[in-house]
Scaffold this motif. Structure first.
Motif, PDB file in Angstrom:
ATOM      1  N   TYR A  29       0.830  -1.204   0.000  1.00  0.00           N
ATOM      2  CA  TYR A  29       0.000   0.000   0.000  1.00  0.00           C
ATOM      3  C   TYR A  29       0.865   1.255   0.000  1.00  0.00           C
ATOM      4  O   TYR A  29       0.545   2.249  -0.662  1.00  0.00           O
ATOM      5  N   GLN A  30       1.965   1.228   0.741  1.00  0.00           N
ATOM      6  CA  GLN A  30       2.860   2.380   0.825  1.00  0.00           C
ATOM      7  C   GLN A  30       3.427   2.752  -0.535  1.00  0.00           C
ATOM      8  O   GLN A  30       3.644   3.927  -0.820  1.00  0.00           O
ATOM      9  N   VAL A  31       3.675   1.751  -1.365  1.00  0.00           N
ATOM     10  CA  VAL A  31       4.237   2.002  -2.689  1.00  0.00           C
ATOM     11  C   VAL A  31       3.246   2.782  -3.541  1.00  0.00           C
ATOM     12  O   VAL A  31       3.633   3.675  -4.300  1.00  0.00           O
ATOM     13  N   GLY A  32       1.972   2.465  -3.402  1.00  0.00           N
ATOM     14  CA  GLY A  32       0.953   3.237  -4.118  1.00  0.00           C
ATOM     15  C   GLY A  32       0.910   4.684  -3.670  1.00  0.00           C
ATOM     16  O   GLY A  32       0.703   5.598  -4.486  1.00  0.00           O
ATOM     17  N   VAL A  33       1.132   4.918  -2.374  1.00  0.00           N
ATOM     18  CA  VAL A  33       1.114   6.286  -1.847  1.00  0.00           C
ATOM     19  C   VAL A  33       2.283   7.097  -2.396  1.00  0.00           C
ATOM     20  O   VAL A  33       2.104   8.213  -2.891  1.00  0.00           O
ATOM     21  N   VAL A  34       3.488   6.549  -2.333  1.00  0.00           N
ATOM     22  CA  VAL A  34       4.652   7.318  -2.806  1.00  0.00           C
ATOM     23  C   VAL A  34       4.621   7.474  -4.335  1.00  0.00           C
ATOM     24  O   VAL A  34       5.159   8.445  -4.871  1.00  0.00           O
ATOM     25  N   LYS A  35       4.008   6.521  -5.020  1.00  0.00           N
ATOM     26  CA  LYS A  35       3.826   6.667  -6.469  1.00  0.00           C
ATOM     27  C   LYS A  35       2.921   7.856  -6.763  1.00  0.00           C
ATOM     28  O   LYS A  35       3.192   8.666  -7.665  1.00  0.00           O
ATOM     29  N   ALA A  36       1.833   7.992  -6.001  1.00  0.00           N
ATOM     30  CA  ALA A  36       0.919   9.119  -6.194  1.00  0.00           C
ATOM     31  C   ALA A  36       1.606  10.438  -5.869  1.00  0.00           C
ATOM     32  O   ALA A  36       1.395  11.442  -6.560  1.00  0.00           O
ATOM     33  N   VAL A  37       2.436  10.451  -4.811  1.00  0.00           N
ATOM     34  CA  VAL A  37       3.184  11.666  -4.477  1.00  0.00           C
ATOM     35  C   VAL A  37       4.077  12.057  -5.652  1.00  0.00           C
ATOM     36  O   VAL A  37       4.171  13.238  -6.016  1.00  0.00           O
ATOM     37  N   ARG A  38       4.732  11.082  -6.249  1.00  0.00           N
ATOM     38  CA  ARG A  38       5.567  11.350  -7.420  1.00  0.00           C
ATOM     39  C   ARG A  38       4.761  12.013  -8.530  1.00  0.00           C
ATOM     40  O   ARG A  38       5.183  13.031  -9.108  1.00  0.00           O
ATOM     41  N   ASP A  39       3.591  11.480  -8.833  1.00  0.00           N
ATOM     42  CA  ASP A  39       2.783  12.014  -9.931  1.00  0.00           C
ATOM     43  C   ASP A  39       2.211  13.390  -9.593  1.00  0.00           C
ATOM     44  O   ASP A  39       2.149  14.279 -10.446  1.00  0.00           O
ATOM     45  N   ILE A  40       1.795  13.581  -8.343  1.00  0.00           N
ATOM     46  CA  ILE A  40       1.252  14.874  -7.929  1.00  0.00           C
ATOM     47  C   ILE A  40       2.310  15.968  -8.020  1.00  0.00           C
ATOM     48  O   ILE A  40       2.028  17.105  -8.407  1.00  0.00           O
TER      49      ILE A  40
END
Length: 386
Positions: A29-40
């Protein structure tokens, strides 16, 4: 987290921290969060988290980001490559022979045939091999020296001392700390610290580091956010691996809980309860600081200031997601788990910690991504001024 760790001298450069908690396979789940931070943030090369703090499986993710801190977007790509192609055999041995050997050791110990104590239910040597092969730990110091990273910390629990120890590697200005039953120790991180931090009790073997055997960092960790503050963070993004609230009302039950239900409840308590209490404590300190005028603070020579916090956790019960994918566990592991009740919906919490299979991990990555993107404005506000 303690009040004194909220006291920090003024720093000309703000430092954001990423705090990744434990949870076995749930850490996808954490990987999805940091991926979204990257895109944002628009696929940045610069690492937006100078301070990285992890516990248990979160320690592995945090250290991976530290190793690749010189290029944040590439670091996320590496995490995605690993977690989206995850299988049980990458983490622990699941072949019939290995499981049979472990079962024989436990049976011998319980029937007093053997005097030796089995180290664990599962053999996680594949995880150690994967980490040693793929993580260049010397790159952490290089990233600290070139300014891509300020500090990284992983927490483990000492089985003899009972202390929660945060092993950290940082730049100039980082100092160790000591509080009641928890300390911060400066080290040069290596694979043993990660294996110690992620050694789920009973499930994976403890690891000897220095003079003591250590287990999962979530054990007795009453202040998961504290290491980030001791290392100088002025804002903290905390990623949980379980829902902090439940919509379900208390229900009457005449069915005795299965072993899997009890074990899952214990694991949830270990990974979730300390975090929620620490967040409440930090918010209370922030409210107190806001009531004190700058003049009073200056007069008392206390450089208190509020700590900005953003907490992201699953919007859906992870155990329900796990129930859809339990059948993808190797047959040998399902055979071991079946008597505990872990293969049923009510016992799927236990299985969710061990379900290192790509379908489940990808579902959690997607959930983490969507949960974070839905809070786009809060994420952008969190990084304002950095």
């Amino acid at each position: 987290m303690d009040p004194e760790s909220n006291v920090r001298a003024f720093r000309p450069r703000p430092r954001a921290a990423l705090v990744l908690t434990g949870g076995g396979a749930r850490a996808a789940y954490q990987v999805g969060v940091v991926k979204a931070v990257r895109d944002i943030l628009g696929n940045p090369e610069k690492n937006p988290f100078p301070i990285l703090v992890g516990t248990s499986a979160g320690a592995i993710n945090a250290t991976t980001l530290a190793v690749h801190a010189n290029h944040y977007s590439r670091a996320i790509g590496y995490l995605l490559e690993v977690w989206e192609n995850m299988h049980v055999e990458h983490v622990y041995r699941s072949d019939v022979l290995s499981i049979a050997k472990l079962a024989a050791r436990w049976l011998s110990a319980m029937t007093f045939v053997s005097r030796g104590n089995p180290a664990s239910l599962l053999d996680n040597s594949p995880l150690g091999e994967m980490l040693s092969k793929n993580l260049q730990f010397e790159q952490i110091q290089t990233n600290i020296d070139n300014g891509s990273l300020y500090a990284v910390s992983v927490t483990a629990s000492g089985y003899t001392s009972g202390q929660s120890v945060s092993f950290f590697q940082g730049g100039s200005g980082t100092e160790g700390w000591e509080r009641n039953q928890r300390i911060g120790a400066a080290v040069t991180l290596k694979v043993e610290y990660l294996l110690a931090s992620s050694a789920l009790p009973f499930i994976f073997p403890a690891v000897k580091v220095h003079r003591e055997y250590f287990g999962d960092g979530s054990l007795r960790q009453i202040a998961p956010i504290s290491p980030a503050l001791h290392l100088g963070a002025d804002r903290v993004l905390v990623v949980g691996t379980g829902r902090q609230t439940s919509d379900a009302a208390r229900a009457r039950s005449n069915i005795y809980p299965s072993l899997a239900q009890v074990a899952g409840h214990a694991l949830n308590s270990m990974f979730l309860d300390g975090l929620s209490v620490d967040i409440e404590r930090l918010e209370r300190i922030n409210r107190t600081v806001s009531l004190i005028s700058p003049e009073k603070l200056a007069e008392a020579k206390l450089p208190l200031r509020p700590i900005r916090i953003l907490f992201i956790s699953p919007s859906q019960p992870i155990e329900r997601i796990a129930a859809r994918f339990i059948h993808e566990l190797p047959r040998s592991i399902r055979f071991v788990l079946r008597p505990t009740g872990a293969l049923s919906r009510s016992g799927s919490t236990l299985a969710s910690y061990l379900l290192f299979e790509e379908s489940f991990c990808r579902a959690l990555i997607d959930l983490g991504y969507q949960d974070t993107v839905s809070r786009d404005g809060e994420v952008r506000a969190f990084f304002e001024g950095t």
